[in-house]
Structures are given as C-alpha cells and as structure tokens.
Design an enzyme around this catalytic site. Structure first.
Site, short mmCIF file in Angstrom:
data_model
loop_
_atom_site.label_atom_id
_atom_site.label_comp_id
_atom_site.label_asym_id
_atom_site.label_seq_id
_atom_site.Cartn_x
_atom_site.Cartn_y
_atom_site.Cartn_z
N GLU A 79 0.74 -1.01 -0.08
CA GLU A 79 -0.30 -0.15 0.13
C GLU A 79 0.54 1.68 0.34
O GLU A 79 0.27 2.19 -0.77
CB GLU A 79 -1.02 -0.14 1.35
N ASP A 80 2.13 1.13 1.04
CA ASP A 80 2.98 2.14 0.92
C ASP A 80 4.31 2.32 0.39
O ASP A 80 4.50 3.71 -0.02
CB ASP A 80 2.89 3.17 2.61
#
Ligand code: MN
Length: 722
Positions: A79-80
C-alpha cells in the site's frame, strides 16, 4: 503508556507457543519492513515501522502461525511503499505475499455511515474479498493498533474511525468469536464517540472496585470450598464487564450502573463438560437463582460458537451476581474465537480433531465448502463463504450484492427497471466497461443512461445472471404484456390524477400529451401508458408534467381556478382565504402540512398558485428567502365552515424499539377515530425507533389530542409535528 515492542520481544512471544519458530524469517521480514517504511513517520511523529511491528505482536498474542505474523510485519508495504506482490513472493513466498495483498485489497472498502442492511453487506464484502480468514485477522490487528494510537488525529477523524470500527470491525471480530479484540475495539470507539459517558462509567466502576472485589472474593471462597469438597478442579475468577457493554445496557434499557446485574460476575473454569453441570447444580444449591436468567450455551452454542453456562443468583447481601461456567477449551474459544484454530500447533493432534475444528469454522461462518485435508486447512483455508456472491458499490456508496458473474446489466435492473430500460453503457471504477463485463468485488458501478426509454436489447438475455433482469427484459418483449401494461399504466395515472384533484379529461388533451410524448420519445399515448405500466416512468412524473402543461395552457394560477379550487374544498385546502386574491389555486405545502388552527402564511408560486405554509415553517423563514421571494409572501387565514374536511397532518414519534410498539401506536390512532394515511418506521443504532405517521384530521386541536394519546403509549419518548 505501555512499553514499546521490539523485534526481540516479538520473537520471545512467538517462542512461547512455538519453540521452533523460524527466527531468521521473522527478523528478515522485520528488516524488510523497517527499510521499506524508512522514509515514513506516523501522525504521532514516531517512525512508521513501529505500527507493523505492533500489529505483528498482536497477531503473536493471538498465537497465530508464522506466516500471519510475517504478513503482519509487511502488511502496509504494498500500500505505502514501492514494494510489490512479486517482490514479496520472491522474498517470503507466495502465501505471505497473498496475505499482504489481501490486506491491501481491503483498503478499497470505503465506509460512509450506513443503514443496518448496508453495513451487513459491507461486512460480507470483507469476507468475500479477503479469501483467507487470516487476512481478516491481520486487518483486525491493524485496526486495533490504529485505534489504540489515534490521539494525534483530529477529533473529526477520530469519530469517523470510531464509528467505522463500531459498525464494521467490532461486529467482524464478534462474528469470528474474537471477544478480546471485539471488546477492546468497542471500548476504544466509545471513548471517542461518547467521551463523557465513557469516563462516567469508568469512574463509576472504579469507585465500586474495592466493594466489588470484596464481594466477588467472598463468593469465590465459598464456591472454592464447595468445589474442593466435590473434588472438582476449578479456576475461579472475578469477571470485568467491558465498558461498552455496560454503556449499551444503560442507554438502551434505561438502567443505572447499580441496576446492571452482571457487573458482579464470577467465572468458573473446569476440566470437563460434566464438571460444568455438576458445578451448576452446586451453585444453585448454594445461592438462590433468579428465574429466567439461566442460559445453557453449552447445549445451544451461540452462532459464533461461544459456549458456557450462565446463571444469575442472589448473593449473600442480596445483590444479584452472574456466574459463567465453562471448560478451558470453551474459555479459549470464547476469548479468541476463530483465531483459536489458526493458532500454531506443533504437529497437528490428529486429522480427526482438525476436521472437527473445520466443522466448527464452517458452522460458525455458515460455509458448505469441501476442505478435507487438515494441513491445507491450517495453512491456506480459503474462505469461499460468499463465493456465489459479488459485492459492488453504487456511486453513492451503497453496497449491492449480486450473484457471481453478474454484469452491469444485472446491476442496472437491480437499481430500477427504468434504469435498465434506458441503459446505454456502464462504468466500473470510472472506466467504461463492456456490458458483459463481470463485476468484481469492490467495483464502483455507474450506469450510463439516455433520457429516452429505448428498451433493452435481446442480446442482454445472454449476459444477465439475475432472474430479476431476465424477467424485466423478457416482459419488455412480451407482446401480450403490452395490453396489460397499458391497462395498468392507465389505472395508475387515473389514480394519481384523482389524488391531486383532477380527472383524465382535464389533463389528457391532444395538446398536453403531444409535448409529453415528444419529450420522452413515445410514439403514442398507449406507449406512454405502457411505459408507466412496466415501471419505465412513474405515474407521478407523467401527471406532474401533464399538469404543468395544463396550467401553462390555462395561464394559471388565475385562470385555472374556478373549478379546481372548488373541487379542492373536499381535498382540504379550500377553506382558506388569501388576502386580496379571490378564487385562486391553493395548495397546502407538504413540508409542514398545515391544518386548521395553525397560523398560516401563503407563498405565491410561479404557475402553481399559492402554497400555504405554517407560519413557523423553516422553509419560508426570512433568512432562507431572497428579497424578491419575500415579496411573494401573502397573508392567509382559515375560513370557519360547517363542512367537515380532512387535512393531512404529520407526526414524528421517537420511541423505544420494543416489540409491538408500532401496533400500539397505530391502535392509539385508530382509537382516536383518525385515519392513518401513511406510516414509516425506522430504527437506529441506539435501539430507538423513529416513526412518522401521516394522518387525516380536521383541526390542530384534533391533531394535538391525538399526539397526547400517542404519548401515553409506553416507550414513546417524544412526539413532534413535522
Ligand atoms: Mn496498517
């Protein structure tokens, strides 16, 4: 502030339940996580990697397998950071990569405050998207740590997250039987949502703490002696009820802290089921049980497979207390639920035991899938609970459940047949997709329509999955249905006309219909009736347009009046005098439903006569109107007549959501000789209900008397006019 977690502590915790844990792989995952997130900090200012480390530790406390803990360490990297699925697969294997990807996908599920049914669908969507239950366990651990560390967020964000946690995550944890996490999530949410109540209860509990402990100790000692005499091995402990459950009891049942029975509770944990029942008998001998409070969740487990015996007794000083009796196994399941079965276990006991546990999960989650191999079960059980369903969003964020393989055409007909009959294309996640596109979990689906009703295409029959869509398409093509549709359409239009005080011959003229037909692309009047008949357009819409045409043609309001106003006497708007204007079209506004006796004021609309509002209606408050609109306000008054006329009044009733309350309220209305025209009831989260009742009355006085009567119905808190 609790002590910071380190990777050493994490490993130590894992070794407690799995002495042979592959330390190097955990350390490798930790290093990987630290490196990937090195550029990030959390809102609180601390380095980001603390978060995944804490999440991993929560998973280790649930005693989950190594793959789950490693995936916990890595859960935010896709995700990051720039790390992707393939990187993870190469480094940590396919299973870990799939878990992380699963957690990442769940990010797609956005929550905006929803009705109960919607929230239920949202929870199902989690299962449908997660595929592997461990993904949900990781997500719950993630949410738990985020909730524990929300202090540096804005108050608004805190409340938003708390509401989502209370409505989606805590029930998920409950469904999976993980009461430990469920309770903590609920208490954390409550602290942000109702801070005052939270601390009031916490303080109240604290004040009684020593009193409670003394009492519980007394009972424990008594029971302990008796158990020993019976030769039963037992662990007896006092049980603390969590704050949120007290809060719910206090607010939904209107109780004070002192009136909650199970604040005082003792839990007895024994070795066998037989011991449970023996203990129960002994407890009932020792103290007087309160009738109707005994529950046998051993014979009849709760849906999440919780098992225990519960009974409430009168204690030594007359204060009631609850006893819960269960085995160690039941206790473990009660605390950890499904996680109890993902627990690392060295060398599975036997495939038989595992099968039994599988049956447990299957029953709990209502699955019918066929998984026989126990190894496979522990490692990679896929949750195909909702394999036959797909969950998608409307552009407004409502969740729609359709059968697997459903297409945008199914979606369109699910929304409304009128949408289906006008459909020309579809978008999923803002991109145009073909009509035979197979909807995916989490898609945001938007249907593109034309203003003309052109009807479906025969080819659509080949791509739809739902019988609803198929039936609607078929009925469009069924010639014999046309006659029926025309008849039905005519009927609803007549009905609608009558409702607003016109007849068909007033409004359906060659002139007025010509425009109408052109506007909607109908070839004939029968086409229009037919469209109303199959639901392509509503009768109300058609009639509204026809009336506009009519009023325009008659240069309304002045010209249209004579016969309209006259007819309207019976409908309950004619007994009004408008200052300086005779014989004009008068309409009682729907927003505030004035009845004789109310102070009223008129508003001269453009082309629709004078609409009458209550003087205190918020829609005509001066600050809401432009100066030009204020000019159009006009004084009005009721005319006294002998003739009795029915007016519509609307009441909003706030009440407890108890069984039969709606029936009691409608009975009160009937007993007052008032006609109930429409009634709508909604319940909200706090176990309260809001009912709106539209009634026909002759005067304000009659409406007020009715309100008084309804107020006497037990459970009604407040009653207001709308
Ligand atoms: Mn996270």
């Amino acid at each position: 502030m609790q002590e910071a977690i380190t990777v050493e502590k994490l490993i130590e915790r894992m070794r407690q339940y799995n002495p042979n844990v592959d330390i190097s792989s955990v350390v490798r995952a930790y290093e990987h996580c630290k490196k990937a997130h090195s550029a990030q900090t959390r809102n609180s200012g601390e380095p980001f990697y603390i978060h995944p480390l804490e999440v991993a530790y929560i998973l280790a406390e649930m005693e989950l397998d190594t793959e789950s803990v490693i995936a916990g360490l890595l859960h935010d990297v896709i995700e990051d950071t720039s790390v992707n699925y393939d990187d993870l697969k190469q480094e940590f294997g396919e299973n870990v990569a799939a878990l992380v990807e699963g957690v990442t996908k769940l990010e797609k599920i956005k929550y905006t405050s929803k009705e109960e049914q919607q929230v239920e669908n949202l929870r199902k969507m989690f299962f449908a998207m997660a595929k592997d239950i461990r993904v949900i366990l990781i997500k719950l651990a993630d949410r738990l740590h985020n909730m524990r560390t929300m202090r540096s967020m804005t108050a608004e964000k805190q409340r938003e997250k708390s509401r989502e946690t209370l409505e989606v995550y805590a029930p998920l944890a409950h469904r999976l039987g993980i009461s430990k996490i469920k309770c903590e999530l609920e208490d954390l949410s409550l602290r942000y949502l109702d801070n005052v109540a939270f601390y009031e209860i916490a303080e109240g509990l604290n004040q009684k703490k020593s009193e409670r402990e003394e009492y519980v100790n007394l009972i424990r000692d008594t029971l302990s002696d008796r158990m020993q005499a019976l030769g039963i091995n037992a662990a007896i402990e006092g049980r603390a009820k969590h704050i949120y459950s007290i809060y719910r009891k206090m607010y939904t049942q209107g109780k004070t802290l002192d009136e909650i029975y199970d604040l005082f509770a003792v839990r007895v944990i024994v070795d066998t089921v037989a011991d449970c029942y023996t203990t129960l008998g002994m407890v009932h001998e020792q103290y007087k049980p309160i009738p109707g409070r005994f529950k046998d969740y051993i014979a009849m487990p709760k849906p999440n497979m919780y098992q225990s015996l519960h009974t409430t007794l009168i204690g030594p000083s007359g204060q009631p207390f609850e006893v819960q009796i269960r085995t160690h196994e039941m206790h473990h399941v009660a605390e950890s639920g499904v996680a109890a079965h993902w627990k690392y276990k060295e060398g599975l006991n036997s495939s038989e035991a595992a099968d039994e546990k599988l049956a447990w999960v299957r029953e709990m989650l209502d699955i019918q899938s066929e998984v026989t191999d126990s190894e496979e079960f522990m490692q990679t059980l896929k949750i195909d609970l909702f394999a036959d369903e797909v969950f998608v969003f409307t552009p407004r964020g409502d969740v729609v459940s359709l059968p697997q393989g459903a297409t945008p055409v199914d979606f369109a007909f699910y929304i409304h047949s009128a949408v289906g009959y006008r459909m020309m294309g579809a978008k999923a996640n803002s991109r145009i997709v073909p009509l035979d596109y197979k909807l995916q979990n989490g898609d945001i689906v938007e249907i593109l329509t034309t203003s003309a009703v052109h009807g479906p295409s025969k080819d659509w029959l080949k791509i739809v999955k739902t019988s609803q869509a198929r039936n609607k398409i078929n009925s469009w093509f069924k010639k014999e249905n046309r006659e029926a549709n025309i008849a039905r359409g005519k009927e609803s239009i007549d009905h609608e006309l009558k409702r607003i005080g016109y007849t068909a011959s007033d409004l359906i003229t060659p002139h007025s219909t010509e425009q109408m037909l052109r506007r909607y692309g109908f070839n004939s009047l029968d086409d229009m009736y037919s469209a109303v008949g199959y639901g392509g357009i509503t009768a109300a819409k058609v009639v509204m347009r026809l009336r506009e045409q009519y009023l325009q043609a008659h240069n309304a309001p002045e010209a249209a009046n004579a016969h309209v106003a006259q007819r309207r006497v019976k409908k309950g708007s004619g007994n009004i005098e408008v200052e300086g204007i005779d014989n004009c079209l008068i309409r009682l506004s729907r927003c505030c439903t004035p009845v004789p006796g109310d102070k009223i004021i008129g508003f001269i609309t453009r082309g629709r006569g004078v609409s009458i509002h209550r003087a205190d209606c918020i829609n005509i408050a001066p600050e809401k109107l432009t100066p030009e609109m204020q000019q159009r306000m006009i004084r009005c008054s009721w005319i006294e007549t002998e003739q009795s006329t029915a007016y519509t009044g609307e009441l909003r009733i706030d009440c407890a959501n108890r069984n039969g309350i709606l029936a009691d309220i409608t009975a009160a209305i009937a007993a007052s000789n008032v006609t109930l025209v429409a009634c709508n009831a909604r319940t909200n989260k706090d176990r309260a209900a809001a009912i709106t009742a539209r009634v026909e009355v002759e005067s304000k006085q009659q409406l007020e008397e009715l309100a008084k009567k309804i107020h006497h119905v037990p459970g009604v808190f407040e009653i207001k006019r709308i």
